[in-house]
Each structure stands twice: as C-alpha cells, then as structure tokens.
Design an enzyme around this catalytic site. Sequence first.
Site, PDB file in Angstrom:
ATOM      1  N   GLY A  86       0.816  -1.202   0.000  1.00 39.95           N
ATOM      2  CA  GLY A  86       0.000   0.000   0.000  1.00 39.95           C
ATOM      3  C   GLY A  86       0.854   1.258   0.000  1.00 39.95           C
ATOM      4  O   GLY A  86       2.061   1.213  -0.204  1.00 39.95           O
ATOM      5  N   ASP A 126      10.812  -9.391   1.156  1.00 34.39           N
ATOM      6  CA  ASP A 126      11.001  -8.454   0.046  1.00 34.39           C
ATOM      7  C   ASP A 126      12.112  -7.467   0.370  1.00 34.39           C
ATOM      8  O   ASP A 126      11.929  -6.253   0.310  1.00 34.39           O
ATOM      9  CB  ASP A 126       9.694  -7.720  -0.253  1.00 34.39           C
TER      10      ASP A 126
END
Length: 373
Positions: free
Chosen positions: A87, A202
């Site tokens: 987001g 990540d």
Amino acid sequence: MNCFPCFQSQKSRKSLAKRENGSSASHSTDTKSVESRRQKPGDENRKGEANQVDTENIAAQALTFREVATATKNFRQECLLGEGGFGKVFKGTLASTGQVVAVKQLDRSGLQGNKEFLVEVLMLSLLHHPNLVDLVGYCADGDQRFLVYNFISGGSLQDHLLDVSPEKKTLDWFTRMKIAFGAAKGLEYLHDKANPPVIFGDLKPTNILLDEDFIPKLSDFGLLTLGPAGDKMNIPGSRLMGTYGYSSPEYSRGGELTLKSDVYSFGVILLELITGRRAIDTTKPIDEQNLVAWAQPIFRDPKRFPDMADPVLNKQFPEKDLNQAVAIAAMCLQEESAARPLMSDVVTALSFLSVASDDSNPSAPAPSIPPSE
C-alpha cells in the site's frame, strides 16, 4: 558442499534445523501468547470471544481514522513517501505527541479480518531491534487498516547508493560495510530471535532506511512466519511480492519462501554495495544487465575480485576486506538454498569488515568459495 567453512559451525547448522522445525528455545521476542489467542477447533460457537483480541498487550498506540487523517493532512500528495506492494506510505505528525511518523495505508483488497490484523499488530509490536523500524501505532477503525512507524529521516539505501543526487556524498567503503553489517543483524534478529521466526520476504535497498549516522533500519517487512508445520511457505503466484532481481531462484520459480530466501536477497544488496551497480540495469550491455549473472563468473576467479569494486571508491579500501566481502556475497547467492549460510554466520563474517582496521589488526581470513555445481 561445505559452505562458509571458516566460521559456520555445527551449532549454527543445528540452530537452523531447530528454528525451521518450530522447536527453538525461548527467545527475547516471544509471540507464543499470540498463537494461544488464535481460534481453536470448537471455538466457532463462541463467536464473541473469537472476534476479540486482548489489545492491552499491544505495545503500540491505537489510533482512530480521524487521528491518522489529521496526521497526514488528509493523505495529501505532498505527504506521500512512496507506494509498495502493501500500500501507500505517508509522512505525518501525530497531534497527540508531535512525533513524526511514517503511515502505511494497507491495501484493503486483500485484508484479513479485524482479529487477524490485531494479532499481527501484536506480533509486530513485540519486535524491537536497533536495526528495525519500530511500530509506534496502528489503526483498525472500521475497514481501515494502517500501520504507523517511527519516521527515519535519512532516506533509503537506494537514495545514497543507486539514486545519488549531486549534493549527496558518496558512501565510502567502511560506511557501506557498516550498512551491510547492520542490515544483516536486523535479519538475524527476525530469523533467530523472533518466535516464531519472521521472513522478511522483500528485502531491497528501498526497504533499508538510514538514520543520520547511517545506521540501517529494515522497514516494510511483511509478517510472514514459519510455523511448527515445516521450514517453508508457498506463496501463490498471484500474490508473489518479491522484487525482480532480489528474489531467490526458488521463490521466483515457484513461490517457495524460506529464511534462506532472505539470505539470497541480502547477497544481492551486498553485491550492490560492493559494486555500486543495480540488481537490474537495462542501460548496461546485455551481459551486464543482471548483476548476479554478471558476477557469477567472477566469483570463480578471486584474482578478478578487485575489478568488481565500485569505481567511485577510487580503490580506497583494504583489498583483503574487499575479497572477503565478495566471498560472503558469493556464499549468499548460491543457487541451492541449502548451500547458503545462516544470517548469524553472515553477521560474524561482516563484523570484521564494518570497522576500519590497520595491519596490526588483521581481519578474519576470507571464506573459501565452494566450487560451482
């Protein structure tokens, strides 16, 4: 194949087996209490209780949507810091305390229920380390989901290494190794101290923030944990969240995510710190566009290691330290995940490189490179 022969111990190999089989000993970050709150078979008849989480144990401030909106000036574009797989992230100031924060607005399309979100917030609030960004607040107001972190003012590793503006000073060798060492310690904490272990998932330069003293703080890690059922997770292809160039081969191929996937991503970042090159750079000749593919032949020829150094360093580094750093990167970038070292071994190796030394304080011997298969 014997990986990291100079400092990988039998004890560390046993530690990995314990960690990834869910049988680790007690650690400073104990989230077993969180698991005990998860719904158990037979709880479906107690919906009221199942939908409750004891928020008193959450070591972060509960915020209303109004407070979050006020902090970010109603999410103005001027406050937008960036946007990732989870987001948007906004810079804000909490009216109640005046603290400057980074507000992560989670994508509502893939949100879990309120209870599951609060369980994750509880677990995140228990993670504290000098090389992690601290969670200071959260919002679970209606269908809104926000995570509020301490704001780190120095920007990211991306800003200081790969997207360097003219007014920024080039990172010297020891600052680069200091950043690598701190990032490795942050990963080691997530892998070895968090209970259950947390996979970053990540890791990339934009997720390594730097304070004014260039101390790295890992940010934006998902709450991916290894449960007692096994040593890996499988992420469906439609939900893969890694970044091309940093994701491990097994993750890119089939979504298989383990602690060793983070080790591979760290190896790519260490290689970027050494070379000043991007993981993927389409402006370079075709055989140099993928950093790892370009480096693999050089890994097999230690005489070529000095040629890998970032030219802007002007050879201002101890060559033996450069050789060891390249060797560590090569270990982390092994094709087979089992051949990669543990982050605890990486931390041990980098500890010799993160401080300046002279000939009277020799660093540890460089680890030997395992033969390619």
